[in-house]
Design a protein around this motif. Structure first.
Motif, PDB file in Angstrom:
ATOM      1  N   VAL A  74       0.548  -0.910   0.118  1.00 37.98           N
ATOM      2  CA  VAL A  74       0.053  -0.413  -0.092  1.00 37.98           C
ATOM      3  C   VAL A  74       0.878   1.218  -0.027  1.00 37.98           C
ATOM      4  O   VAL A  74       0.865   2.138  -0.724  1.00 37.98           O
ATOM      5  N   VAL A  75       1.527   1.153   0.852  1.00 41.19           N
ATOM      6  CA  VAL A  75       2.840   2.363   0.515  1.00 41.19           C
ATOM      7  C   VAL A  75       3.172   2.817  -0.528  1.00 41.19           C
ATOM      8  O   VAL A  75       3.575   3.837  -0.959  1.00 41.19           O
ATOM      9  N   VAL A  76       4.165   1.669  -1.074  1.00 41.85           N
ATOM     10  CA  VAL A  76       4.914   1.679  -2.370  1.00 41.85           C
ATOM     11  C   VAL A  76       3.812   1.981  -3.549  1.00 41.85           C
ATOM     12  O   VAL A  76       4.145   2.964  -4.589  1.00 41.85           O
ATOM     13  N   CYS A  77       2.180   2.021  -3.488  1.00 36.45           N
ATOM     14  CA  CYS A  77       1.413   2.376  -4.331  1.00 36.45           C
ATOM     15  C   CYS A  77       1.197   3.699  -4.617  1.00 36.45           C
ATOM     16  O   CYS A  77       0.919   4.167  -5.691  1.00 36.45           O
ATOM     17  N   ALA A  78       0.415   3.981  -2.848  1.00 35.29           N
ATOM     18  CA  ALA A  78       0.492   5.078  -2.417  1.00 35.29           C
ATOM     19  C   ALA A  78       1.941   6.624  -2.611  1.00 35.29           C
ATOM     20  O   ALA A  78       1.564   7.271  -3.499  1.00 35.29           O
ATOM     21  N   ASP A  79       2.938   6.344  -3.488  1.00 35.17           N
ATOM     22  CA  ASP A  79       3.637   6.777  -3.318  1.00 35.17           C
ATOM     23  C   ASP A  79       4.450   6.705  -5.005  1.00 35.17           C
ATOM     24  O   ASP A  79       4.800   8.221  -5.385  1.00 35.17           O
ATOM     25  N   TYR A  80       4.221   5.697  -5.562  1.00 39.78           N
ATOM     26  CA  TYR A  80       3.566   5.845  -7.502  1.00 39.78           C
ATOM     27  C   TYR A  80       2.972   6.346  -7.615  1.00 39.78           C
ATOM     28  O   TYR A  80       3.167   8.200  -8.313  1.00 39.78           O
ATOM     29  N   TRP A  81       1.598   6.885  -6.362  1.00 33.46           N
ATOM     30  CA  TRP A  81       0.364   7.167  -7.362  1.00 33.46           C
ATOM     31  C   TRP A  81       1.079   9.143  -6.878  1.00 33.46           C
ATOM     32  O   TRP A  81       0.725  10.020  -7.498  1.00 33.46           O
ATOM     33  N   LEU A  82       1.455   9.326  -5.864  1.00 41.21           N
ATOM     34  CA  LEU A  82       1.796  10.288  -5.585  1.00 41.21           C
ATOM     35  C   LEU A  82       2.703  10.996  -5.584  1.00 41.21           C
ATOM     36  O   LEU A  82       2.961  12.546  -6.094  1.00 41.21           O
ATOM     37  N   GLU A  83       4.154  10.801  -5.380  1.00 38.49           N
ATOM     38  CA  GLU A  83       5.630  10.939  -5.480  1.00 38.49           C
ATOM     39  C   GLU A  83       5.955  10.789  -7.149  1.00 38.49           C
ATOM     40  O   GLU A  83       7.482  10.958  -6.703  1.00 38.49           O
ATOM     41  N   ALA A  84       5.748  10.195  -7.336  1.00 43.34           N
ATOM     42  CA  ALA A  84       6.200   9.185  -8.683  1.00 43.34           C
ATOM     43  C   ALA A  84       7.685   8.469  -8.255  1.00 43.34           C
ATOM     44  O   ALA A  84       8.606   8.336  -8.584  1.00 43.34           O
ATOM     45  N   LEU A  85       7.397   8.442  -6.859  1.00 46.04           N
ATOM     46  CA  LEU A  85       8.278   6.264  -6.373  1.00 46.04           C
ATOM     47  C   LEU A  85       9.541   7.425  -6.020  1.00 46.04           C
ATOM     48  O   LEU A  85      10.907   6.678  -5.977  1.00 46.04           O
ATOM     49  N   ALA A  86       9.558   9.008  -4.520  1.00 44.95           N
ATOM     50  CA  ALA A  86      10.334   9.439  -4.506  1.00 44.95           C
ATOM     51  C   ALA A  86      10.871   7.918  -3.297  1.00 44.95           C
ATOM     52  O   ALA A  86      12.270   8.817  -3.008  1.00 44.95           O
ATOM     53  N   LEU A  87      10.035   7.628  -2.834  1.00 43.48           N
ATOM     54  CA  LEU A  87      10.222   6.835  -1.827  1.00 43.48           C
ATOM     55  C   LEU A  87      10.816   5.969  -1.861  1.00 43.48           C
ATOM     56  O   LEU A  87      11.755   5.187  -1.381  1.00 43.48           O
ATOM     57  N   VAL A  88      10.666   5.313  -2.723  1.00 45.00           N
ATOM     58  CA  VAL A  88      10.920   3.361  -3.056  1.00 45.00           C
ATOM     59  C   VAL A  88      12.786   4.032  -3.667  1.00 45.00           C
ATOM     60  O   VAL A  88      13.349   3.044  -3.045  1.00 45.00           O
TER      61      VAL A  88
END
Length: 104
Positions: A74-88
């Motif tokens: 869920v965190v990776v999906c939300a990161d992809y949707w909101l910040e274009a994988l900045a956290l990953v």
């Protein structure tokens, strides 16, 4: 009979890898590790510990592992949707021992 043990071992291995990755990313290093084998060893060590614990207590560790894996997804999906994988990308840079930029 062997398939159940392999599945439990793999589930525990995944839990250990996720927990070790979270620990390596969130805890700032006091001093840089002398070798890249230190983070790799901690990843592998915690993964094997959780895998063996999953064989000892299958129900509790399976519930915990699937919950942690679901939260990570869920965190990776939300990161992809909101910040274009900045956290990953930040986690990837920290695991490579590269100087990571700020998150925000």
């Amino acid at each position: 009979l062997l398939l159940r043990s392999v599945g439990l071992f793999t589930t525990g291995l995944l839990l250990g890898l996720l927990l070790a990755t979270a620990a390596l990313v969130t805890v700032p290093p006091v001093a840089p590790p002398p070798s890249p084998w230190v983070p790799a060893g901690s990843l592998l060590g915690l993964a094997l510990l959780c895998a063996l614990l999953a064989l000892q207590w299958p129900k509790a560790l399976t519930v915990l592992s699937t919950g942690v894996f679901g939260a990570a997804a869920v965190v990776v999906c939300a990161d992809y949707w909101l910040e274009a994988l900045a956290l990953v990308l930040y986690v990837y840079q920290r695991l490579q021992l590269a100087p990571a930029g700020p998150l925000c």
